[in-house]
Write a protein that holds these residues in place. Structure first.
Motif, PDB file in Angstrom:
ATOM      1  N   VAL A 195      -8.184  14.036   6.042  1.00 43.62           N
ATOM      2  CA  VAL A 195      -9.102  14.867   6.830  1.00 43.62           C
ATOM      3  C   VAL A 195     -10.284  15.331   5.972  1.00 43.62           C
ATOM      4  N   ALA A 196     -10.023  15.563   4.686  1.00 44.59           N
ATOM      5  CA  ALA A 196     -11.086  15.999   3.772  1.00 44.59           C
ATOM      6  C   ALA A 196     -11.968  14.844   3.310  1.00 44.59           C
ATOM      7  N   GLY A 197     -11.563  13.607   3.632  1.00 48.47           N
ATOM      8  CA  GLY A 197     -12.350  12.447   3.237  1.00 48.47           C
ATOM      9  C   GLY A 197     -12.149  12.033   1.789  1.00 48.47           C
ATOM     10  N   ASP A 198     -11.053  12.471   1.167  1.00 47.01           N
ATOM     11  CA  ASP A 198     -10.769  12.144  -0.238  1.00 47.01           C
ATOM     12  C   ASP A 198      -9.946  10.856  -0.292  1.00 47.01           C
ATOM     13  N   ALA A 199     -10.639   9.716  -0.364  1.00 48.99           N
ATOM     14  CA  ALA A 199      -9.978   8.415  -0.284  1.00 48.99           C
ATOM     15  C   ALA A 199      -9.058   8.160  -1.482  1.00 48.99           C
ATOM     16  N   ASP A 200      -9.492   8.521  -2.683  1.00 44.78           N
ATOM     17  CA  ASP A 200      -8.687   8.252  -3.876  1.00 44.78           C
ATOM     18  C   ASP A 200      -7.378   9.037  -3.853  1.00 44.78           C
ATOM     19  N   LYS A 201      -7.454  10.308  -3.500  1.00 43.05           N
ATOM     20  CA  LYS A 201      -6.245  11.132  -3.444  1.00 43.05           C
ATOM     21  C   LYS A 201      -5.323  10.644  -2.331  1.00 43.05           C
ATOM     22  N   ALA A 202      -5.888  10.265  -1.191  1.00 42.59           N
ATOM     23  CA  ALA A 202      -5.083   9.770  -0.072  1.00 42.59           C
ATOM     24  C   ALA A 202      -4.326   8.512  -0.475  1.00 42.59           C
ATOM     25  N   ALA A 203      -5.010   7.598  -1.170  1.00 44.36           N
ATOM     26  CA  ALA A 203      -4.367   6.354  -1.600  1.00 44.36           C
ATOM     27  C   ALA A 203      -3.227   6.642  -2.573  1.00 44.36           C
ATOM     28  N   TYR A 204      -3.452   7.544  -3.512  1.00 43.97           N
ATOM     29  CA  TYR A 204      -2.424   7.896  -4.499  1.00 43.97           C
ATOM     30  C   TYR A 204      -1.192   8.498  -3.820  1.00 43.97           C
ATOM     31  N   LEU A 205      -1.419   9.426  -2.905  1.00 49.82           N
ATOM     32  CA  LEU A 205      -0.302  10.082  -2.221  1.00 49.82           C
ATOM     33  C   LEU A 205       0.470   9.097  -1.333  1.00 49.82           C
ATOM     34  N   ALA A 206      -0.241   8.172  -0.695  1.00 53.41           N
ATOM     35  CA  ALA A 206       0.415   7.198   0.173  1.00 53.41           C
ATOM     36  C   ALA A 206       1.334   6.286  -0.630  1.00 53.41           C
ATOM     37  N   ARG A 207       0.855   5.838  -1.774  1.00 53.25           N
ATOM     38  CA  ARG A 207       1.689   4.959  -2.604  1.00 53.25           C
ATOM     39  C   ARG A 207       2.907   5.711  -3.140  1.00 53.25           C
ATOM     40  N   SER A 208       2.695   6.937  -3.566  1.00 54.92           N
ATOM     41  CA  SER A 208       3.811   7.750  -4.067  1.00 54.92           C
ATOM     42  C   SER A 208       4.868   7.951  -2.993  1.00 54.92           C
ATOM     43  N   HIS A 209       4.424   8.120  -1.762  1.00 59.20           N
ATOM     44  CA  HIS A 209       5.342   8.323  -0.641  1.00 59.20           C
ATOM     45  C   HIS A 209       6.209   7.084  -0.416  1.00 59.20           C
ATOM     46  N   VAL A 210       5.606   5.901  -0.453  1.00 60.67           N
ATOM     47  CA  VAL A 210       6.351   4.663  -0.238  1.00 60.67           C
ATOM     48  C   VAL A 210       7.352   4.436  -1.367  1.00 60.67           C
ATOM     49  N   VAL A 211       6.926   4.661  -2.608  1.00 59.74           N
ATOM     50  CA  VAL A 211       7.820   4.500  -3.755  1.00 59.74           C
ATOM     51  C   VAL A 211       8.990   5.481  -3.655  1.00 59.74           C
ATOM     52  N   GLY A 212       8.691   6.717  -3.288  1.00 60.92           N
ATOM     53  CA  GLY A 212       9.736   7.728  -3.147  1.00 60.92           C
ATOM     54  C   GLY A 212      10.722   7.387  -2.050  1.00 60.92           C
ATOM     55  N   PHE A 213      10.223   6.801  -0.955  1.00 59.29           N
ATOM     56  CA  PHE A 213      11.099   6.402   0.148  1.00 59.29           C
ATOM     57  C   PHE A 213      12.100   5.353  -0.320  1.00 59.29           C
ATOM     58  N   GLU A 214      11.623   4.328  -1.019  1.00 60.31           N
ATOM     59  CA  GLU A 214      12.520   3.274  -1.485  1.00 60.31           C
ATOM     60  C   GLU A 214      13.559   3.839  -2.455  1.00 60.31           C
ATOM     61  N   GLN A 215      13.120   4.707  -3.355  1.00 58.01           N
ATOM     62  CA  GLN A 215      14.053   5.294  -4.320  1.00 58.01           C
ATOM     63  C   GLN A 215      15.116   6.132  -3.627  1.00 58.01           C
TER      64      GLN A 215
END
Length: 221
Positions: A195-215
């Motif tokens: 919502v804030a338009g922070d593409a870099d932070k959004a990408a980082y958080l999305a990847r962390s979420h997927v990795v955390g899900f698998e773990q």
């Protein structure tokens, strides 16, 4: 019968589209159990549609690996195979960050309003008021809203299919997962970044979420 959203232009979805969405989510949430036979006539009666829309829906669901058809045996819900987790995660670790970043760049005012409303719903995810099914449905809503905000239909379709398959694995092991609400609540900062338009932070958080899900799933096996 569960409610089906209208199309973006406010039009009602076709009968085949309606059948597809409802059956898809029943399969994803394991309301139709893995390996269960699918009777077209009974399914059509439960949806209030004829057999032709059901057949069209099942063709799409077969392509999405949610049902499989055997000659002379019929159609069945696909099994949930934990060995698929690594393959699904491999795709999602690359595409989820891309989708989050593009959503941050491209989300319209309507997209941001929808995501903000979902962010408010997430606020109660760790309050204990929602059961596992409600939490997983909220998780699906968040993911689909982010994919839609990319305004790339090819990326959206690909990620919806893979998130559906990941959710089936999650449903299979949900009783063994210790902090399901916390996993869903992780979407809060992600939505805020988009919502804030922070593409870099959004990408980082999305990847962390997927990795955390698998773990988390592997720890529960």
């Amino acid at each position: 019968m569960q409610q089906v959203a209208t199309e973006p232009g406010g039009e009602e979805p076709s009968l085949a589209e309606r059948a597809y969405r409802v059956v898809r989510d029943r399969l994803v949430m394991l309301e139709i159990r893995p390996g269960a036979p699918i009777n077209e006539e009974q399914l059509g009666q439960s949806l209030g549609v004829g057999r032709t829309p059901v057949r069209e829906a099942l063709k799409r669901l077969q392509y999405e690996r949610l049902v499989t058809t055997y000659p002379r045996r019929g159609t069945f819900a696909t099994d949930v195979n934990i060995t698929d987790l690594a393959h699904i995660s491999e795709v999602r670790q690359e595409l989820e960050p891309l989708a989050a970043a593009q959503a941050a760049r491209r989300a319209t005012a309507t997209d941001r309003a929808a995501l903000t409303a979902l962010r408010r719903e997430l606020g109660g995810a760790d309050s204990g008021r929602q059961d596992a099914t409600e939490l997983m449905q909220l998780d699906l809503q968040v993911h689909r809203a982010i994919y839609a905000a990319t305004h790339n239909p090819y990326l959206e379709d690909t990620l919806v299919r893979h998130d559906n398959l990941a959710t089936r694995i999650w449903c299979l092991f949900v009783d063994r997962l210790s902090d399901m609400a916390g996993h869903v609540e992780e979407h809060g900062p992600l939505i805020e970044a988009i919502v804030a338009g922070d593409a870099d932070k959004a990408a980082y958080l999305a990847r962390s979420h997927v990795v955390g899900f698998e773990q988390a799933v592997r720890a529960a096996i």
